[in-house]
Design an enzyme around this catalytic site. Structure first.
Site, short mmCIF file in Angstrom:
data_model
loop_
_atom_site.label_atom_id
_atom_site.label_comp_id
_atom_site.label_asym_id
_atom_site.label_seq_id
_atom_site.Cartn_x
_atom_site.Cartn_y
_atom_site.Cartn_z
N ASP A 148 0.96 -1.30 -0.22
CA ASP A 148 0.14 -0.04 -0.11
C ASP A 148 0.98 1.30 -0.02
O ASP A 148 1.54 1.61 0.93
CB ASP A 148 -0.89 0.05 1.16
CG ASP A 148 -2.14 1.18 1.14
OD1 ASP A 148 -2.10 1.78 0.07
OD2 ASP A 148 -2.49 1.52 2.11
N ASP B 238 -1.88 5.43 -6.41
CA ASP B 238 -2.12 4.59 -5.18
C ASP B 238 -2.19 3.26 -5.54
O ASP B 238 -3.35 2.47 -6.32
CB ASP B 238 -3.38 5.12 -4.45
CG ASP B 238 -3.47 4.40 -3.25
OD1 ASP B 238 -2.58 3.85 -2.69
OD2 ASP B 238 -4.59 3.89 -3.03
#
Length: 415
Positions: A102, A287
């Site tokens: 992440d 992201d």
């Protein structure tokens, strides 16, 4: 255990690991985007972190020395495609865990499913940790100990790395044991009781001399089937030149908040050869934790108008007829001085996963979703997982920038 107020709110990754049921994918990505836009976010982002370090002439040194060890060259680790996100094997406390990769959060932790078994390197700080994501959360205790990124044969062995062990975790399933947080260090602010921030794995890789530059290059390949398989690479410390075609375009972290608090960039999106405007130059983020390509509501409507697609109630995605797919044109992403082409094929959800999505096996679904707000809010797009599978991305803390490059997947016909 006391509750810690989380001031820096990381972007929530795709927490649901049940790849047999993706019907709530749009809803989960939307909740994540809304969490990211929360006014409680006070992180300062990579730019401010870099400036503060220069001012203090200081970096994290976990080896106890007063100088940076001689840096090694970059290290590549193969990572697993879990249909809606990517995971990396990591050894923590002598046991191996599968951690979600992440870039939108920075705490590394384990124990969501597999029980934590500490070894002699692990020491509890006795400090509570609490992190909330858009579609899940965890609470637990912060530890320090040996962490090996990539599994037992990896050379990326971190000593005295800070990590959390979950006592409670919500929203995690399947083989997902936690998160490998590789976002800006400032996102850890106030997540651990009594600590302003904690060093990330990238910080310590550089501080312990395992990499020469505090950057990560990510290569993802388009998903081909439902399940978990090796299908990507993280390169710590440098760019893997074998994964790109042409040069990397670097752009500084955007100055527009709240995108500036994350791996934020400025970009413009147009459609087709006519360059129909979809989204004027604005700020957003890149992201790995978001599955779909999220765009502001006005941009979403412009895309729907340009393609003729209709909303599919079963999946929550735009659906194109076969003729509309035949007529579909590329989207042009202008980032810095370079225009990157998202081909028609790259705009379509993998048909082999249509049933898992809750759709029809032979239908054509676009990989876009609306953020639910019009542009101009300081974070108007999220180039997520499906976008990143077509390009190489670089997250460079040392030079306060994001890099994008074309790959062999950019023009691939996979869907």
């Amino acid at each position: 255990m006391s509750r810690v107020v989380v001031n820096s709110i990381p972007i929530a990754p795709q927490l649901a690991a049940d790849v047999d049921n993706l019907k709530n994918l749009v809803e989960k990505d939307l909740r994540r985007a809304r969490k990211h836009l929360s006014p409680d976010t006070i992180a300062h982002g990579p730019r401010a972190i870099h400036e503060a370090r220069n001012k203090d002439n200081h970096r994290h040194h976990e080896d106890g020395s007063g100088s940076t060890p001689t840096p090694a060259s970059g290290k590549a680790i193969t990572v697993d495609d879990a249909t809606v996100t990517y995971m990396m094997p990591c050894i923590i406390g002598g046991s191996e865990y599968s951690l979600l990769i992440d870039t939108g959060s920075s705490n590394t932790w384990c124990g969501a499913n597999k029980k934590f078994q500490p070894d002699s390197s692990c020491e509890s700080t006795r400090k509570s940790v609490n992190v909330s994501y858009g579609s899940g959360s965890f609470t637990g205790t912060e530890y320090t100990g040996t962490v090996i990124l990539g599994g037992k044969d990896s050379a990326l062995k971190l000593e005295k790395q800070s990590f959390a062990v979950a006592s409670q975790a919500q929203g995690f399933g399947g083989d997902m044991d936690g998160i490998l947080g590789i976002g800006p260090v400032d996102l850890t602010s106030s997540t651990v009781e009594g600590m302003s921030s904690i060093p990330t794995v990238t910080d310590n890789l550089h501080g312990q001399g395992l990499i020469k530059t505090e950057c990560i290059g990510i290569s993802y390949n388009p998903t081909q089937s439902n399940g978990t398989m090796a299908n990507g690479e993280l390169m710590f410390g440098e760019v893997d030149q074998s994964k790109i075609t042409g040069d990397v375009t670097y752009v500084p972290i955007t100055s527009t908040s709240p995108a500036s608090k994350y791996w934020g960039i400025d970009q413009e999106i147009t459609y087709g050869s006519s360059k129909k405007m979809i989204l004027k130059q604005t700020a957003g983020i890149v992201d790995t934790g978001t599955t779909l390509i999220m765009i502001s509501d006005d941009a979403f409507q412009a895309y729907q108008e340009a393609t003729g697609a209709t909303m599919d109630q079963a999946t929550g995605l735009l659906k194109l007829t076969d003729q509309q797919l035949k007529n579909l044109q590329s989207l042009n992403y202008k980032i810095g001085d370079t225009t990157f082409e998202l081909t028609p094929n790259a705009q379509i959800w993998p048909r082999s996963l249509n049933n898992a999505l809750g759709g029809d096996a032979d239908s054509n679904y676009a990989v876009f979703a609306s953020m639910g707000q019009i542009s101009g809010i300081g974070l108007d797009f999220i180039n997520g997982f499906t976008w990143l599978q077509r390009f190489y991305s670089v997250y460079d803390v040392t030079n306060q920038r994001v890099g994008i490059a074309n790959t062999a997947n950019t023009n691939a016909e996979t869907n």
